[in-house]
Scaffold this motif. Structure first.
Motif, PDB file in Angstrom:
ATOM      1  N   HIS B  51       0.812  -1.218   0.000  1.00 37.11           N
ATOM      2  CA  HIS B  51       0.000   0.000   0.000  1.00 37.11           C
ATOM      3  C   HIS B  51       0.842   1.263   0.000  1.00 37.11           C
ATOM      4  CE1 HIS B  51      -3.439  -2.544   0.522  1.00 37.11           C
ATOM      5  NE2 HIS B  51      -2.898  -3.094   1.586  1.00 37.11           N
ATOM      6  N   THR B  61       3.552   1.083 -19.401  1.00 40.88           N
ATOM      7  CA  THR B  61       2.430   0.758 -18.520  1.00 40.88           C
ATOM      8  C   THR B  61       1.175   0.634 -19.375  1.00 40.88           C
ATOM      9  OG1 THR B  61       1.957   3.083 -18.133  1.00 40.88           O
ATOM     10  CG2 THR B  61       3.414   2.008 -16.568  1.00 40.88           C
ATOM     11  N   ASP B  64      -3.080   3.234 -16.533  1.00 41.95           N
ATOM     12  CA  ASP B  64      -2.571   4.520 -16.059  1.00 41.95           C
ATOM     13  C   ASP B  64      -1.683   4.326 -14.840  1.00 41.95           C
ATOM     14  OD1 ASP B  64      -3.593   6.137 -17.925  1.00 41.95           O
ATOM     15  OD2 ASP B  64      -5.501   6.465 -16.886  1.00 41.95           O
ATOM     16  N   TYR B  65      -0.601   5.072 -14.788  1.00 37.34           N
ATOM     17  CA  TYR B  65       0.298   4.951 -13.650  1.00 37.34           C
ATOM     18  C   TYR B  65       0.994   6.277 -13.403  1.00 37.34           C
ATOM     19  CZ  TYR B  65       4.506   3.749 -11.050  1.00 37.34           C
ATOM     20  OH  TYR B  65       5.513   3.717 -10.128  1.00 37.34           O
ATOM     21  N   ASP B  69       1.558   6.210  -7.248  1.00 37.62           N
ATOM     22  CA  ASP B  69       0.735   5.014  -7.069  1.00 37.62           C
ATOM     23  C   ASP B  69       1.452   3.978  -6.203  1.00 37.62           C
ATOM     24  OD1 ASP B  69      -1.429   5.934  -8.412  1.00 37.62           O
ATOM     25  OD2 ASP B  69      -0.804   5.145 -10.361  1.00 37.62           O
ATOM     26  N   THR B  70       0.694   2.953  -5.790  1.00 32.03           N
ATOM     27  CA  THR B  70       1.240   2.005  -4.821  1.00 32.03           C
ATOM     28  C   THR B  70       2.047   0.883  -5.480  1.00 32.03           C
ATOM     29  OG1 THR B  70      -0.730   0.667  -4.966  1.00 32.03           O
ATOM     30  CG2 THR B  70      -0.693   2.363  -3.267  1.00 32.03           C
ATOM     31  N   ARG B  73      -0.032  -1.544  -7.452  1.00 33.22           N
ATOM     32  CA  ARG B  73      -0.305  -1.215  -8.839  1.00 33.22           C
ATOM     33  C   ARG B  73       0.901  -1.562  -9.718  1.00 33.22           C
ATOM     34  NH1 ARG B  73      -4.637   1.405 -10.859  1.00 33.22           N
ATOM     35  NH2 ARG B  73      -4.409   2.310 -12.932  1.00 33.22           N
ATOM     36  N   VAL B  76       0.604  -5.099 -10.604  1.00 32.55           N
ATOM     37  CA  VAL B  76      -0.349  -5.340 -11.689  1.00 32.55           C
ATOM     38  C   VAL B  76       0.261  -4.953 -13.031  1.00 32.55           C
ATOM     39  CG1 VAL B  76      -2.601  -4.704 -12.613  1.00 32.55           C
ATOM     40  CG2 VAL B  76      -2.316  -5.038 -10.160  1.00 32.55           C
ATOM     41  N   ILE B  77       0.990  -3.834 -13.066  1.00 31.48           N
ATOM     42  CA  ILE B  77       1.604  -3.379 -14.319  1.00 31.48           C
ATOM     43  C   ILE B  77       2.633  -4.395 -14.805  1.00 31.48           C
ATOM     44  CG2 ILE B  77       3.191  -1.646 -15.251  1.00 31.48           C
ATOM     45  CD1 ILE B  77       1.606   0.404 -13.559  1.00 31.48           C
TER      46      ILE B  77
END
Lengths: 339, 384
Positions: B51, B61, B64-65, B69-70, B73, B76-77
């Motif tokens: 977090h 990416t 969106d990044y 961001d954490t 994310r 996920v990218i």
């Protein structure tokens, strides 16, 4: 019968589950007779292998200084070349005893990653290396540039902070090895290479046409580089930290590898005599020999010699002492007293 | 008591229970030891770091990044980047692999020779070397952004990648999309109907041409009535780089090329062995029935060969997916380079990041196996 044996073996295995090196690094290293030292995978001036396969550079010499203090023999070092990505895991897992690999001292590394920085061997700062053809004079003109970085370094964060706070955009290209990022700059994959300034000078030397590239004037961060040990082992931490201070103090008192024998015989300066173990025995409290600091200076030299030989006047890098001069010469290198 | 001790069933059961117990205790000991050591050495543990803000930039990416961001994310990218290169690689490797595999059995000596040469070259060079070849030897030879190769004033090729116009949905976007959907559904229905009718009456229907007509005709009609579905954003040279448009990065291209070409060589061999496993009698029977060479391949040989091809093909897909982690070596921001690399280093939480990365590869591989096993069951010979 068989069952009993298995249960007994399992119970024994559980009883053995104490950590392997809480407070034991020093004993382990002394018993082993060789220091395991993590260094860079190839950075001129800090640690790289010369034509005959020896590691040379400030970081490598620091490993030798620790070995000299431990064993009275600077050669008893096993060097492990590590990428930026591998270095901390190698230390945490016990593969190496000390990490001397131009690593920046930051709070997150010091408090959250189970490591302790023993001091600063080189005060550095992050800068930018660009091709002169671009006509860029300042880092402020880099909006929209493609920037090459090394993966897993504090420079990755600084870069992002710098561009964001100046309202500029950039495209990062992240490599694992410094050679790859240098090649990427040379081929034009990126406009800028960012790293600690000392590294940029070193990288520039490796390029085919070093004179076509220029280090921009801006320094966007503080990068104090120093040796790292595992947290929670004060005995070992002290040995590494005071090895560094002995190097700095020796320069302060004017002791060099050339005059150390002379000094040991004739000096009446009480500080020099204490440092060299003539009037006091600090070595005993660290489980070292009385002449540990003498061995460091005799075999490796003092901090100033180490600096000039590897990155300063005696090297192709020709970096000025700057922040790395002694405290009384306008720099930040300062040793607490040997008393 | 004695009777139990010498009962083979009970003895076997006891041995199994003991083994499980031993493994369980061993695993428990490892976990306990790790947690204990982490606490003693003051290394943070747990997944709370996910977090925290990441604070570094990423080259590619798909969602969106921002730097604020954490780490979650970033994970996920990295995952999406891995999936992208794996999916592209699987598609290209399959198409090329089937073509070369069939080519190895061609009657034309030139095609046969070239196919064999291809297989022997690409199969026998390590994949990392091939990635380096494409990245450092081929794509590094491209010109700088200011001397880009230009095509039609809209496509630009340089060392930073291939820049193409980016479609931006316009007023005709929804109707055209709808028309395409309707065309797809009706083409599917049509082919089902045509197959049934052929089975019933033996009368063939030109399904291919009809489908093509549907797929092109309907969206085209929608476009004419409702207006263009897209406007195009052209890439333009501004300052150091091109801005706007889409960019195909050299890192992605090199990795996709190397993985596809490497894996295609293996797939070609799989396909060849599959085809050769079909008994000669089947082909002779097809010739006797008067089927053309193309029909023979499509209707008789390939369906039977697929049974032999699919299991090793699955392994090749898994290999390709796992090999995609080599992208870290050329700076492609895949899961290994990004998450098990940069994030691991910034947080120092090796156990958590490596465990998550390993779990992801396990999950991807298991999913591919699952899909391929399902396909295999469908293709298996149904004995009547």
């Amino acid at each position: 019968m068989k069952k009993k044996t298995i249960v007994a073996a399992l119970a024994a295995a559980c009883a053995l589950s104490t950590p392997a090196w809480a407070g034991q690094t020093l004993d382990t290293v002394l018993k082993r007779g060789v220091l395991h030292c993590g260094v860079s995978d190839g950075l001129p001036g800090f640690s790289y292998t010369d034509a005959s396969g020896n590691y040379v550079g400030i970081d490598a010499d620091f490993c030798r200084a620790v070995a000299a203090a431990l064993f009275g023999d600077a050669k008893k070092v096993k060097f492990t070349p590590l990428t930026a990505k591998e270095r901390f895991t190698a230390l945490q897992s016990g593969e190496i005893d000390v990490l001397s690999r131009n690593s920046t001292w930051t709070i997150s590394r010091d408090v959250g990653m189970g490591m302790s920085f023993a001091g600063v061997t080189y005060y550095d700062g992050q800068g930018f290396l660009v091709n002169k053809k671009l006509g860029v004079k300042s880092a402020r003109e880099l909006d929209g540039a493609t920037v090459c970085i090394l993966a897993g370094t504090s420079t990755e964060m600084n870069l992002s902070d710098y561009f964001r706070s100046n309202g500029m955009k950039y495209t990062p290209v992240t490599y694992e090895k410094s050679d790859e990022s240098a090649k990427a700059l040379e081929s034009g994959r990126c406009d800028v290479l960012t790293s600690d300034q000392s590294q940029l000078y070193a990288q520039r030397m490796k390029l085919a046409h070093p004179d076509d590239y220029v280090v921009l004037p801006e320094v966007i961060s503080k990068e104090p580089l120093g040796p790292v040990v595992r947290q929670g082992d004060p005995e070992w931490f002290n040995v590494v930290r005071w090895t560094l201070f002995a190097l700095v103090a020796a320069e302060d008192y004017g002791i060099t590898s050339a005059n150390v024998d002379q000094m040991a015989k004739t000096s009446t300066n009480p500080e020099v005599r204490r440092l060299l173990g003539l009037d006091a025995d600090f070595g005993k409290d660290m489980k070292l020999k009385k002449d540990w600091a003498y061995q460091i200076v005799k075999q490796v030299g003092n901090y100033g010699e180490m600096f000039e030989r590897n990155v300063g006047k005696g090297s192709p890098l020709k970096i000025e002492r700057g922040l790395n001069a002694q405290w009384n010469k306008g720099g930040l290198q300062y040793s607490p007293p040997f008393r | 008591m004695r009777r139990w001790l010498y009962d083979p069933k009970i003895r076997a059961l006891a041995a199994q229970i003991l083994t499980i117990l031993a493994i369980g205790l061993f695993a428990g000991w490892i976990v306990h030891n790790t947690v204990h050591n982490l606490t003693v050495r003051g290394i943070a543990s747990g997944f709370g770091f996910l977090h925290n803000p990441a604070g570094f930039g990423i080259l590619q990416t798909l969602i969106d990044y921002r730097e604020t961001d954490t780490f979650a994310r970033v994970f996920v990218i990295g995952l999406l980047n891995t999936l992208l290169v794996a999916a592209l690689g699987i598609v290209f490797a399959t198409v090329l692999g089937f073509l070369v595999g069939i080519g190895r059995l061609a009657e034309n000596a030139l095609i046969r020779g070239l196919s064999a040469l291809y297989v022997e070259t690409f199969r026998n060079v390590p994949p990392l070397l091939q990635i380096f070849f494409w990245y450092f030897a081929v794509l590094r030879a491209m010109p700088s952004p200011r001397q880009s190769h230009e095509f039609l004033g809209a496509f630009f090729l340089n060392i930073r990648g291939l820049y193409v116009p980016r479609p931006i949905p316009a007023e005709g976007f929804v109707p055209t999309l709808l028309a395409l959907g309707i065309a797809l559904v009706s083409a599917f229905a049509l082919s089902r109907w045509a197959r049934r009718r052929q089975e019933r009456t033996g009368e063939p229907f030109p399904t291919g041409r009809a489908t093509l007509l549907l797929l092109i005709g309907l969206p085209l009609a929608a476009r004419l009535i409702f207006g263009a579905p897209f406007t195009w954003e052209l890439p333009q040279l501004q300052g150091f780089n091109f801005r706007g448009g889409w960019v195909l990065l050299p890192e992605l291209v090199a990795l996709t090329l190397a993985l596809s070409l490497y894996t295609a060589a293996f797939i070609a061999e799989t396909v060849r062995s599959g085809i050769q496993s079909v008994p000669r009698g089947q082909i002779e029977a097809a010739i006797a029935l008067g089927l053309t060479p193309r029909q023979r391949l499509r209707l008789i040989v390939l369906p039977q060969a697929m049974r032999v091809i699919i299991p090793p093909l699955t392994s090749q897909y898994l290999n390709l997916t796992k090999n995609s982690s080599l992208g870290a070596a050329i700076g492609y921001p895949d899961l290994v380079g990004l998450f098990a690399g940069t994030v691991l280093n910034q947080t120092g939480q090796a156990i958590e990041t490596i465990a998550m990365t390993m779990a992801v590869y396990l999950l991807i591989s298991l999913s591919i196996s699952l899909v391929m096993n399902w396909y295999n069951r469908r293709m298996a010979l149904v004995e009547r």
